[in-house]
Scaffold this motif. Structure first.
Motif, mmCIF file in Angstrom:
data_model
loop_
_atom_site.group_PDB
_atom_site.id
_atom_site.type_symbol
_atom_site.label_atom_id
_atom_site.label_comp_id
_atom_site.label_asym_id
_atom_site.label_seq_id
_atom_site.Cartn_x
_atom_site.Cartn_y
_atom_site.Cartn_z
ATOM 1 N N SER A 182 6.044 -45.313 -3.207
ATOM 2 C CA SER A 182 6.534 -44.198 -2.390
ATOM 3 C C SER A 182 5.554 -43.033 -2.387
ATOM 4 N N GLY A 183 4.320 -43.293 -2.801
ATOM 5 C CA GLY A 183 3.324 -42.237 -2.877
ATOM 6 C C GLY A 183 2.929 -41.655 -1.541
ATOM 7 N N ASN A 184 3.278 -42.346 -0.439
ATOM 8 C CA ASN A 184 2.931 -41.822 0.889
ATOM 9 C C ASN A 184 3.636 -40.512 1.200
ATOM 10 N N PHE A 185 4.642 -40.153 0.412
ATOM 11 C CA PHE A 185 5.336 -38.878 0.622
ATOM 12 C C PHE A 185 4.617 -37.726 -0.086
ATOM 13 N N LEU A 186 3.534 -38.023 -0.772
ATOM 14 C CA LEU A 186 2.810 -37.014 -1.543
ATOM 15 C C LEU A 186 1.443 -36.745 -0.938
ATOM 16 N N PRO A 187 0.840 -35.591 -1.231
ATOM 17 C CA PRO A 187 -0.523 -35.319 -0.767
ATOM 18 C C PRO A 187 -1.490 -36.385 -1.289
ATOM 19 N N PRO A 188 -2.570 -36.683 -0.562
ATOM 20 C CA PRO A 188 -3.475 -37.797 -0.911
ATOM 21 C C PRO A 188 -4.001 -37.750 -2.338
ATOM 22 N N THR A 189 -4.482 -36.593 -2.792
ATOM 23 C CA THR A 189 -5.059 -36.566 -4.141
ATOM 24 C C THR A 189 -3.987 -36.690 -5.215
ATOM 25 N N TRP A 190 -2.777 -36.232 -4.926
ATOM 26 C CA TRP A 190 -1.667 -36.421 -5.864
ATOM 27 C C TRP A 190 -1.298 -37.907 -5.920
ATOM 28 N N ARG A 191 -1.290 -38.543 -4.741
ATOM 29 C CA ARG A 191 -0.956 -39.959 -4.653
ATOM 30 C C ARG A 191 -1.938 -40.805 -5.459
ATOM 31 N N ASN A 192 -3.212 -40.389 -5.466
ATOM 32 C CA ASN A 192 -4.228 -41.162 -6.196
ATOM 33 C C ASN A 192 -3.942 -41.211 -7.691
ATOM 34 N N LEU A 193 -3.281 -40.190 -8.215
ATOM 35 C CA LEU A 193 -2.941 -40.187 -9.637
ATOM 36 C C LEU A 193 -1.981 -41.325 -9.994
ATOM 37 N N MET A 194 -1.264 -41.844 -8.977
ATOM 38 C CA MET A 194 -0.321 -42.934 -9.203
ATOM 39 C C MET A 194 -0.988 -44.312 -9.159
ATOM 40 N N THR A 195 -2.151 -44.384 -8.527
ATOM 41 C CA THR A 195 -2.757 -45.701 -8.265
ATOM 42 C C THR A 195 -4.142 -45.883 -8.865
ATOM 43 N N ASP A 196 -4.862 -44.815 -9.101
ATOM 44 C CA ASP A 196 -6.228 -44.920 -9.620
ATOM 45 C C ASP A 196 -6.192 -45.410 -11.068
ATOM 46 N N PRO A 197 -6.826 -46.546 -11.359
ATOM 47 C CA PRO A 197 -6.821 -47.066 -12.738
ATOM 48 C C PRO A 197 -7.370 -46.077 -13.756
ATOM 49 N N GLU A 198 -8.214 -45.138 -13.298
ATOM 50 C CA GLU A 198 -8.793 -44.150 -14.210
ATOM 51 C C GLU A 198 -7.913 -42.902 -14.354
ATOM 52 N N SER A 199 -6.783 -42.868 -13.649
ATOM 53 C CA SER A 199 -5.890 -41.709 -13.726
ATOM 54 C C SER A 199 -5.385 -41.529 -15.154
ATOM 55 N N SER A 200 -5.298 -40.275 -15.574
ATOM 56 C CA SER A 200 -4.829 -39.985 -16.938
ATOM 57 C C SER A 200 -3.335 -40.243 -17.109
ATOM 58 N N ILE A 201 -2.617 -40.435 -15.992
ATOM 59 C CA ILE A 201 -1.167 -40.674 -16.082
ATOM 60 C C ILE A 201 -0.777 -41.980 -15.398
ATOM 61 N N ILE A 202 -1.720 -42.907 -15.253
ATOM 62 C CA ILE A 202 -1.435 -44.162 -14.556
ATOM 63 C C ILE A 202 -0.314 -44.946 -15.238
#
Length: 753
Positions: A607-627
């Motif tokens: 459901s990340g499409n409801f969020l701004p692009p860079t916020w959405r990346n935090l949900m999907t980027d393997p390098e995200s600190s909160i993945i």
């Protein structure tokens, strides 16, 4: 409220609290529909002052209904919401106030449940779409025929969360709707309307309760005010009782079992998607959606009369020979508190307490003994006496072992009866001429040949139908209940029978009915040994904090926006030793999340499409600190239940500090529009030209005064509060453009907000 069996139990135990609503239907003259005049006396022979709408209970069924075609687009959804509100308004006909409350940002304690629901909804939505596509392909490969597949984007109900564009558009549409009705509906002319949209923090029902508490505390509050609250959640009953208002009614849809649902592939009735064979030859070429819809009546509404429930409770809770004068209000507060143990939105229920097994009656009996022994009540003004609570819990703990054994015996007896019933039905089938079989009638509850719906509200409806028809005997008070919360056939109600001989029972590693159950529970659920007393005390302390937090939430408002119960499971009643000395204070001055922050806390990556692009990346980027907050898949622990929706979603809890640290890096990327949607707002007041408050508000705008001013209670039925100018006002004689293209602009507006 997380008590799916509560309303069924309550309406069965206290049947007189339920009254069917009388609803005036629109009439047609020469093909023109004549609208209902809601300014006329209420056909229910009661005049309501205030109507409160818990809007999320309206938004969900209007945007993704279960029993009829879904709206084709967002505009149709908005119109469906308007029509639903109109229908409720015409039934209740409030004379003073209409308060519409949409869920805003919730406390962390509730966000964990929201997170579980939204992750499940996303997972189930994808799985359902994949299963439909698979079955469609199989039917077509076998030469079957299906209507052409509509190419439209799947509606993600997760968008019904504060901070999304959908909720922002909904607020705009409701502002238009209110202004339109104030201008054109005679039933609205003297009404004050308050809209608390998703930008105002708090759950809808708790914003309503906060408003009622504040008005009740005013010196000129009218104690004869008749309140009507719309919503189907069981916690509304508790909240209504907690107000101590003598005239409080809840309106909700009447659940009707066996209501046919169309197949999502062929649009016909009589089967589910998994059994679809496509359209028969004579139907091929007929593409009218739901053309074969069987005749059925529109969903009806019922009133739950809390004044009658209060009388029932007074009779049940009254104790003789007390060393002090019995106070029914304090005792009702204690009853509300005890109901928290069998389920709520913020804590898992205790393993030994199930409503269907008489848990509330058990607690009430123990409670009376405790009050006699200690000479006092459990609660006072939202605070808990933990010493008395400990006495109740340890009394339950003494019989936990027997409760678990009886539960197992009841389940085995039920399965044995079901097995015998299937054998009997097979014998009857073979003994009939030609091998034909006619199913046995279900009694008054059988509304046709459709399979009974396995739903907790089914039983409540059946019971009420029996009560209404004097020729049918009432259900026995000894009705046994099945593992999913529905009464067994012994109680006169048929349960949906699957071929359980071929259906494996869910694995149960705990076996609460066998010795060693506590050790297995803690090892399996918490991965600790039962001998770890420090850990068990930590779990119990968190649960006790939760009980104190929930009671405070019901009676005073949110004690802490950041507190939450940090475990997926509850302790046992026998673990509640030494809780009298546990602290129950909460950190003061905590603030709610902002809307986009909550979206990050409750949304799955899908459901990340409801969020701004860079916020959405935090949900999907393997390098995200909160993945790790956004697992692609997760386990569901059935926890002794049979169905997945009853189980526990084992999702990781969100660490607020880590989340905020990650978001600090992407906050600068927000656009001005996203910054606006991420801000917190407040309630908005609307009145029409004929309302006494109209000229007073207009004068505030003309004066240019920016400071908030006191609301004159004499101009608004005694309502008190502060008025501040709106940055985006609706003013008289200004055209109000419709946000829904199919609806007209208001060119002669006289309403003001």
């Amino acid at each position: 409220m997380g008590v799916p069996a509560f309303f069924r139990w309550l309406s069965r135990k206290y049947p007189a609290i339920i009254v069917s609503c009388v609803e005036e239907k629109p009439k047609e003259c020469n093909g023109i529909k004549i609208p209902i005049d809601s300014s006329k006396p209420n056909p229910n022979e009661v005049e309501f002052d205030n109507l409160y709408l818990d809007m999320n209970g309206i938004i969900h069924p209007c945007t993704h209904p279960e029993d009829k075609p879904a709206p084709k687009n967002e505009d149709e959804m908005m119109v469906a919401i308007f029509e639903y509100i109109d229908r409720l308004f015409n039934i209740v006909r409030p004379r003073r106030l209409l308060y519409m409350a949409i869920d805003g940002v919730a406390p962390r304690a509730k966000m964990n449940q929201q997170r579980s629901r939204r992750f499940r909804a996303s997972k189930e939505g994808v799985e359902t779409a994949e299963e439909k596509q698979r079955i469609r392909q199989e039917i077509l490969e076998k030469g079957g025929y299906l209507p052409p597949e509509e190419i439209k984007e799947r509606f993600d109900s997760n968008c019904i969360t504060p901070g999304t564009e959908f909720m922002d558009n909904l607020a705009k549409c409701l502002r238009y709707y209110i202004a339109d009705r104030l201008n054109n509906d005679p039933g609205w002319k003297n009404l004050a309307v308050i809209l608390s949209d998703a930008s105002a923090p708090g759950e809808g029902e708790h914003k309503i309760m906060d408003y009622i508490r504040r008005q009740r505390a005013q010196p000129n509050h009218d104690p004869n005010t008749h309140h009507c609250l719309c919503g189907a959640d069981a916690d509304l009953i508790m909240l209504g009782l907690a107000t101590h208002e003598p005239n409080f009614t809840i309106i909700r849809e009447e659940f009707k079992p066996n209501k046919p649902k169309p197949c999502a592939l062929c649009n016909q009735f009589g089967h589910e998607v998994k059994d679809c064979q496509g359209l028969p030859k004579e139907k091929q070429g007929e593409h009218d959606q739901f053309a074969d819809c069987p005749p059925g009546s529109e969903q009806e509404f019922i009133f739950i009369r809390l004044c009658v429930l209060r009388e029932y409770l007074e009779r049940e809770l009254t104790m003789a020979s007390l060393p002090f004068t019995f106070d029914v209000e304090r005792s009702i507060d204690d009853w509300v508190f005890m109901c928290f143990f069998v389920g709520n939105d913020f804590l898992p229920h205790l393993p030994s307490l199930e409503i269907r097994e008489g848990a509330i009656d058990r607690l009430v009996n123990i409670y009376k003994n405790v009050v006699h022994k200690t000479g006092g009540y459990l609660t006072e003004n939202g605070y808990v006496n933990l010493q008395r609570v400990q006495m109740i819990m340890l009394s339950v703990g003494e019989v936990e072992d027997n409760i678990f054994k009886k539960r197992k015996d009841d389940e085995e007896n039920f399965r044995r009866r079901q097995k015998d019933k299937r054998k009997r039905m097979k014998r009857e089938q073979h003994s009939m001429p030609g091998g034909q079989f006619t199913p046995q009638p279900l009694g008054r509850g059988n509304r046709g040949s459709h399979q009974p719906i396995n739903n907790p509200r089914h039983a409540a409806f059946e019971m009420r139908m029996q009560d209404r028809q004097s020729t049918t005997p009432s259900a026995s008070p000894n009705t046994s209940f099945t593992s999913d919360g529905s009464p067994s056939p012994a109680g006169g109600i048929k349960r949906k029978v699957e071929d359980s001989d071929s259906e494996p029972e869910p694995e149960d590693n705990i076996r609460l009915w066998e010795a060693g159950w506590k050790q297995r529970y803690y090892k399996n659920k918490f991965d600790v040994d039962v001998s770890d007393k420090n850990f068990r005390r930590k779990v119990v302390q968190s649960y006790v904090e939760g009980l104190c937090w929930v009671l405070r939430y019901y009676y005073q408002g949110c004690a802490s926006w950041k507190w939450y119960y940090p475990f997926h499971y509850a302790p046992f009643a026998s673990d509640f030793e030494g809780i009298a000395d546990m602290p129950s204070d909460f950190e003061k001055g905590t603030k709610p999340f902002r809307p986009l922050e909550q979206l990050m806390g409750v949304f799955p990556a899908a459901s990340g499409n409801f969020l701004p692009p860079t916020w959405r990346n935090l949900m999907t980027d393997p390098e995200s600190s909160i993945i790790d907050f956004y697992p692609e898949d997760f386990a569901i622990d059935l926890n002794g239940k049979k169905y997945a929706w009853q189980g526990v979603a084992l999702l990781p809890f969100v660490d607020e500090r880590r989340l905020r640290a990650a978001l600090a890096e992407v906050y600068p990327d927000l656009t001005p529009e996203e910054i606006r949607r991420n801000s917190l707002g407040g309630d908005v007041l609307f009145v029409g030209k004929q309302h006494l408050l109209h000229d007073f508000i207009l004068e505030q705008y003309k004066s240019g005064e920016k400071e908030a001013v006191g609301l004159p209670p004499e101009l608004c039925h005694g309502i008190q509060g502060k008025l501040a100018r709106n940055d985006n006002p609706v003013l008289p004689d200004e055209t109000l453009h419709s946000p829904v293209p199919m609806l007209r602009d208001l060119t002669q507006n006289s309403a003001i907000r």
